[in-house]
Design an enzyme around this catalytic site. Structure first.
Site, PDB file in Angstrom:
ATOM      1  N   GLN A 158      37.038  56.902   0.243  1.00  0.00           N
ATOM      2  CA  GLN A 158      37.574  58.073  -0.438  1.00  0.00           C
ATOM      3  C   GLN A 158      37.976  59.141   0.551  1.00  0.00           C
ATOM      4  O   GLN A 158      37.706  59.049   1.751  1.00  0.00           O
ATOM      5  CB  GLN A 158      36.529  58.619  -1.417  1.00  0.00           C
ATOM      6  CG  GLN A 158      35.197  58.953  -0.765  1.00  0.00           C
ATOM      7  CD  GLN A 158      34.096  59.247  -1.769  1.00  0.00           C
ATOM      8  OE1 GLN A 158      33.561  60.342  -1.793  1.00  0.00           O
ATOM      9  NE2 GLN A 158      33.752  58.257  -2.595  1.00  0.00           N
ATOM     10  N   HIS A 203      38.826  63.706   0.539  1.00  0.00           N
ATOM     11  CA  HIS A 203      38.826  64.965  -0.203  1.00  0.00           C
ATOM     12  C   HIS A 203      39.929  65.875   0.332  1.00  0.00           C
ATOM     13  O   HIS A 203      40.209  65.877   1.540  1.00  0.00           O
ATOM     14  CB  HIS A 203      37.484  65.677  -0.066  1.00  0.00           C
ATOM     15  CG  HIS A 203      36.302  64.819  -0.378  1.00  0.00           C
ATOM     16  ND1 HIS A 203      36.077  64.295  -1.627  1.00  0.00           N
ATOM     17  CD2 HIS A 203      35.288  64.372   0.405  1.00  0.00           C
ATOM     18  CE1 HIS A 203      34.963  63.577  -1.596  1.00  0.00           C
ATOM     19  NE2 HIS A 203      34.471  63.612  -0.375  1.00  0.00           N
ATOM     20  N   GLU A 243      32.363  68.440   4.353  1.00  0.00           N
ATOM     21  CA  GLU A 243      30.957  68.117   4.130  1.00  0.00           C
ATOM     22  C   GLU A 243      30.271  67.699   5.424  1.00  0.00           C
ATOM     23  O   GLU A 243      30.916  67.461   6.445  1.00  0.00           O
ATOM     24  CB  GLU A 243      30.832  67.001   3.086  1.00  0.00           C
ATOM     25  CG  GLU A 243      31.552  65.729   3.482  1.00  0.00           C
ATOM     26  CD  GLU A 243      31.672  64.768   2.301  1.00  0.00           C
ATOM     27  OE1 GLU A 243      30.628  64.365   1.755  1.00  0.00           O
ATOM     28  OE2 GLU A 243      32.809  64.409   1.936  1.00  0.00           O
ATOM     29  N   HIS A 260      36.590  58.335   4.393  1.00  0.00           N
ATOM     30  CA  HIS A 260      35.190  58.028   4.690  1.00  0.00           C
ATOM     31  C   HIS A 260      34.555  57.193   3.583  1.00  0.00           C
ATOM     32  O   HIS A 260      35.067  57.129   2.463  1.00  0.00           O
ATOM     33  CB  HIS A 260      34.380  59.316   4.878  1.00  0.00           C
ATOM     34  CG  HIS A 260      34.389  60.207   3.673  1.00  0.00           C
ATOM     35  ND1 HIS A 260      35.387  61.107   3.413  1.00  0.00           N
ATOM     36  CD2 HIS A 260      33.519  60.324   2.645  1.00  0.00           C
ATOM     37  CE1 HIS A 260      35.146  61.750   2.285  1.00  0.00           C
ATOM     38  NE2 HIS A 260      34.004  61.294   1.803  1.00  0.00           N
ATOM     39  N   ARG A 285      39.731  58.427  -4.663  1.00  0.00           N
ATOM     40  CA  ARG A 285      39.223  57.102  -4.331  1.00  0.00           C
ATOM     41  C   ARG A 285      40.399  56.195  -3.978  1.00  0.00           C
ATOM     42  O   ARG A 285      41.377  56.119  -4.730  1.00  0.00           O
ATOM     43  CB  ARG A 285      38.441  56.563  -5.529  1.00  0.00           C
ATOM     44  CG  ARG A 285      37.577  55.367  -5.269  1.00  0.00           C
ATOM     45  CD  ARG A 285      36.858  54.903  -6.546  1.00  0.00           C
ATOM     46  NE  ARG A 285      35.933  55.906  -7.053  1.00  0.00           N
ATOM     47  CZ  ARG A 285      36.025  56.430  -8.275  1.00  0.00           C
ATOM     48  NH1 ARG A 285      36.983  56.084  -9.095  1.00  0.00           N
ATOM     49  NH2 ARG A 285      35.142  57.331  -8.666  1.00  0.00           N
TER      50      ARG A 285
END
Length: 323
Positions: free
Chosen positions: A101, A103, A120, A178, A198
């Site tokens: 996936q 972001h 993150e 990642h 995804r």
């Protein structure tokens, strides 16, 4: 001290995604009726899963409802730079592989999803021998090749695979492709966003026999297709009174330390920012003013912004996060 300025324990929101396991229930003291606990959202005001106050006079309120008592004072000056509560902190039990996936960044996320993008950080709490994760690509790709790889189910061949060890730290900027591999338990500190695109899911089926949706068009727009080093450089451990302190990550969105307490440690707090403490091992006690909280592995504590200190006593390991 006003009642709403006391540190409080939080109860998480639980997620039973199909790749999850039972380690959070068995080893991190998570009480849930779910058979599978893939994620526990330890610090969250997100509409998809809110933390709940577990101690003190406001027990039973959501974290959002507690913050509404006095948002400016509770969150601190730095939080005012964000459109809404900036952090989401999770425990994740990857019994099976998570999807590949990506972001978006803030600009794309706000424009297309109405929420922040997602940068993150992962802290490896436990891992099976040989477990690993995917982080970025292993060579420069064109968008055309990336799209073809997704279509042909060969995308794993061009991703950077990294074997992990307990205590490893990975910083994942928005746009980095990642995937967490099976056999890993992590603590994730991230922007307050649930937007995920995804691109590959191992052709898995849910209980109804359906595949999960892919988001290829948007993923193609936001993915970084040049190699990135897997950041695992948080190795400098500083001796301080009562234990050790280790900077795990620092960026525009969060600062994260690992604390190992042996005896008694004082931790400063300021009116600039709230703080989050999650307990990753051991037992202890957190004391601030008249408030005293017992700590065990898996606990989460929210500390409103104010000038002072809190004290942790015992033998335990903590992750301390703030903006």
């Amino acid at each position: 001290m006003n009642e709403y300025m006391q540190p409080v324990k939080l109860s998480p929101a639980f997620k039973d995604f199909l790749w999850g396991g039972t380690r959070l229930k068995e080893a991190y003291n998570k009480n849930s009726d779910l058979d599978i606990v893939a994620e526990s959202w330890e610090l969250s005001t997100h509409p998809q899963g809110q933390s709940t106050v577990l101690s003190g006079p406001f027990s039973g309120l959501t974290l959002s409802e507690l913050i509404e008592k006095n948002p400016t004072k509770i969150l601190g000056a730095k939080a005012a730079e964000f459109a809404y509560f900036p952090l989401l902190i999770k425990f994740i039990d990857a019994h099976d592989n998570l999807s590949v996936q990506v972001h978006p960044d803030d600009a794309f996320g706000m424009e297309h999803e109405g929420e922040y993008g997602k940068t993150e950080m992962w802290y490896i709490l436990e891992c099976d021998e040989g477990a690993g994760l995917y982080y970025g690509v292993n060579r420069e790709l064109t968008r055309e090749e990336f799209a073809q790889r997704i279509q042909d189910n060969t995308v794993l061949e061009v991703l950077n695979h990294v074997e992990v060890h307990k205590g490893d730290v990975f910083f994942i900027p928005a746009g980095t492709i990642h995937a967490i591999g099976k056999g890993i338990v992590i603590c994730e500190i991230q922007q307050n966003s649930a937007t995920t695109y995804r691109v590959y899911d191992y052709d898995r089926r849910d209980a109804q026999g359906n595949t999960r949706p892919l988001h290829i068009e948007k993923a193609l727009q936001v993915s970084r297709l040049t190699p990135s080093d897997a950041v695992n450089d948080a190795k400098n451990i500083q001796e301080i009174a009562g234990g050790t302190k280790r900077l795990l990550s620092s960026c525009n969105y969060f600062t994260v330390y690992g604390l190992k307490v042996s005896g008694q440690m004082e931790v400063p707090i300021t009116s600039d920012t709230f703080q989050s403490v999650v307990v990753t091992d051991g037992f202890g006690t957190l004391k601030m003013g008249e408030t005293q909280l017992t700590l065990q592995k898996g606990d989460s504590v929210f500390i409103p912004s104010q000038n002072g200190v809190f004290t942790v006593s015992g033998d335990c390991e903590l992750i301390l996060s703030y903006v």
